[in-house]
Design a protein around this motif. Sequence first.
Motif, mmCIF file in Angstrom:
data_model
loop_
_atom_site.group_PDB
_atom_site.id
_atom_site.type_symbol
_atom_site.label_atom_id
_atom_site.label_comp_id
_atom_site.label_asym_id
_atom_site.label_seq_id
_atom_site.Cartn_x
_atom_site.Cartn_y
_atom_site.Cartn_z
ATOM 1 N N MET A 202 0.842 -1.197 0.000
ATOM 2 C CA MET A 202 0.000 0.000 0.000
ATOM 3 C C MET A 202 0.879 1.251 0.000
ATOM 4 N N THR A 203 0.572 2.180 -0.896
ATOM 5 C CA THR A 203 1.317 3.432 -0.977
ATOM 6 C C THR A 203 1.048 4.296 0.246
ATOM 7 N N ARG A 204 2.096 4.816 0.849
ATOM 8 C CA ARG A 204 1.935 5.717 1.989
ATOM 9 C C ARG A 204 1.656 7.104 1.450
ATOM 10 N N LEU A 205 0.510 7.665 1.830
ATOM 11 C CA LEU A 205 0.004 8.885 1.219
ATOM 12 C C LEU A 205 0.045 10.073 2.165
ATOM 13 N N ALA A 206 0.180 11.246 1.565
ATOM 14 C CA ALA A 206 -0.128 12.514 2.220
ATOM 15 C C ALA A 206 -1.263 13.120 1.411
ATOM 16 N N VAL A 207 -2.406 13.360 2.042
ATOM 17 C CA VAL A 207 -3.601 13.773 1.303
ATOM 18 C C VAL A 207 -4.105 15.118 1.818
ATOM 19 N N LEU A 208 -4.210 16.070 0.923
ATOM 20 C CA LEU A 208 -4.819 17.361 1.215
ATOM 21 C C LEU A 208 -6.250 17.313 0.717
ATOM 22 N N VAL A 209 -7.213 17.628 1.603
ATOM 23 C CA VAL A 209 -8.633 17.494 1.278
ATOM 24 C C VAL A 209 -9.345 18.836 1.466
ATOM 25 N N PRO A 210 -9.328 19.717 0.462
ATOM 26 C CA PRO A 210 -10.163 20.919 0.548
ATOM 27 C C PRO A 210 -11.636 20.520 0.660
ATOM 28 N N GLY A 211 -12.395 21.251 1.465
ATOM 29 C CA GLY A 211 -13.769 20.832 1.738
ATOM 30 C C GLY A 211 -13.799 19.718 2.755
ATOM 31 N N GLY A 212 -12.785 19.682 3.616
ATOM 32 C CA GLY A 212 -12.591 18.552 4.509
ATOM 33 C C GLY A 212 -13.582 18.408 5.635
ATOM 34 N N LYS A 213 -14.478 19.382 5.818
ATOM 35 C CA LYS A 213 -15.475 19.274 6.879
ATOM 36 C C LYS A 213 -16.831 18.787 6.354
ATOM 37 N N GLY A 214 -16.934 18.538 5.059
ATOM 38 C CA GLY A 214 -18.192 18.101 4.465
ATOM 39 C C GLY A 214 -18.393 16.600 4.564
ATOM 40 N N GLN A 215 -19.400 16.104 3.858
ATOM 41 C CA GLN A 215 -19.759 14.686 3.963
ATOM 42 C C GLN A 215 -18.621 13.761 3.562
ATOM 43 N N VAL A 216 -18.052 14.003 2.395
ATOM 44 C CA VAL A 216 -17.003 13.114 1.892
ATOM 45 C C VAL A 216 -15.656 13.442 2.527
ATOM 46 N N PHE B 130 1.755 22.004 1.881
ATOM 47 C CA PHE B 130 1.450 20.583 2.046
ATOM 48 C C PHE B 130 2.461 19.714 1.301
ATOM 49 N N ALA B 131 2.864 20.163 0.130
ATOM 50 C CA ALA B 131 3.874 19.423 -0.621
ATOM 51 C C ALA B 131 5.159 19.309 0.194
ATOM 52 N N GLN B 132 5.504 20.374 0.887
ATOM 53 C CA GLN B 132 6.712 20.341 1.707
ATOM 54 C C GLN B 132 6.554 19.375 2.880
ATOM 55 N N ALA B 133 5.376 19.408 3.517
ATOM 56 C CA ALA B 133 5.120 18.490 4.631
ATOM 57 C C ALA B 133 5.179 17.035 4.173
ATOM 58 N N ALA B 134 4.645 16.763 2.995
ATOM 59 C CA ALA B 134 4.687 15.406 2.456
ATOM 60 C C ALA B 134 6.129 14.979 2.186
ATOM 61 N N SER B 135 6.903 15.904 1.636
ATOM 62 C CA SER B 135 8.300 15.604 1.348
ATOM 63 C C SER B 135 9.083 15.334 2.630
ATOM 64 N N ASP B 136 8.828 16.144 3.645
ATOM 65 C CA ASP B 136 9.523 15.970 4.918
ATOM 66 C C ASP B 136 9.197 14.605 5.544
ATOM 67 N N ALA B 137 7.951 14.149 5.351
ATOM 68 C CA ALA B 137 7.520 12.867 5.914
ATOM 69 C C ALA B 137 7.787 11.693 4.978
ATOM 70 N N GLU B 138 8.375 11.982 3.823
ATOM 71 C CA GLU B 138 8.677 10.965 2.808
ATOM 72 C C GLU B 138 7.423 10.199 2.399
ATOM 73 N N LEU B 139 6.351 10.966 2.148
ATOM 74 C CA LEU B 139 5.081 10.408 1.699
ATOM 75 C C LEU B 139 4.759 10.931 0.307
ATOM 76 N N ARG B 140 3.917 10.189 -0.410
ATOM 77 C CA ARG B 140 3.495 10.616 -1.752
ATOM 78 C C ARG B 140 2.254 11.506 -1.623
ATOM 79 N N PRO B 141 2.329 12.756 -2.110
ATOM 80 C CA PRO B 141 1.198 13.670 -1.938
ATOM 81 C C PRO B 141 0.153 13.543 -3.035
ATOM 82 N N VAL B 142 -1.091 13.797 -2.658
ATOM 83 C CA VAL B 142 -2.199 13.884 -3.605
ATOM 84 C C VAL B 142 -3.247 14.813 -3.006
ATOM 85 N N VAL B 143 -3.913 15.566 -3.859
ATOM 86 C CA VAL B 143 -4.985 16.463 -3.428
ATOM 87 C C VAL B 143 -6.313 15.868 -3.871
#
Length: 306
Positions: A1-15, A54-67
């Motif tokens: 399983m790929t270790r992810l860093a995920v940015l979720v705009p609209g993060g307080k909604g249903q999905v 967020f891209a920087q945070a993902a890089s620092d944590a050595e995770l693959r970022p996706v929005v």
Amino acid sequence: MTRLAVLVPGGKGQVGSELSAILDARRENLVHAPGSGELDITDPESARDAVASFAQAASDAELRPVVINTAAYTAVDAAESDPEGAHRVNVAGPAALAEACRDGGLPLLHVSTDYVFPGDADRPYEPGDETGPRTVYGRTKLEGERAVLESGASAWIVRTAWVYGAHGGNFVKTMARLAAQRDELSVVDDQIGSPTWAADLARGLLELAEPVAAGTGPQQRVLHCTNTGSTSWFEFARAIFTELGLDPNRVNPCSSADYPTRTPRPAYSVLSENAWKGAGLTPLRPWQDALKEAFTTSGEAFRHRG
């Protein structure tokens, strides 16, 4: 399983809330799910700053970022009298976010809707079928799709329909509220679609996010993702009553003409899973099974409390 860093705009909604919960439970991942008060995607500078940090945070944590963009103006009736507001959130916002993702080298999944279609089909809509939205909401969501795909970002569109979940307002919660207030309800039986549990949709989005973040996303850039099967609002309401432990015969069928709304609703909103399966992704479970589990895991969130 790929270790992810995920940015979720609209993060307080249903999905967005479900995405956050799932990723929080997978402790090897990083998730940031800001609401509109924290991240206004309609402000290009804010979008750029959020994606870059967020891209920087993902890089620092050595995770693959996706929005994964779940931010949207979803008030169908309100959009008719507020087209500028709908355009700002559904078109300008995704465009700004996609440009920020392009410049930052982050892939983007953008959630869209069945309302981009005219709703008069007699078979499930394929992603490549002719669009023809009949509402401001649908038109702005379609424009938003095009803005994302034309931005130059590595982006995918995921259309869904009839979403309900533990967070925010939705049809399931409305039925529970009305059940507590009325002896009988009339619900339209001539509008057909696929009820989709937000938690299942979130899992589907994350399944897609893994190859996308790894640079092996599907060639098809527009996909459909709903719980499988289809039903009418009337039959969906009866199923909700059953899960509430109430007599489903309290729900009566009526036509759309008997229950006019300010904005026309699609008569047929079923989205085909063919492209989703063709991309090697797992189809979501039947909507009936999803509804049962939604009540098993989040039943109190759906019940009316007076």
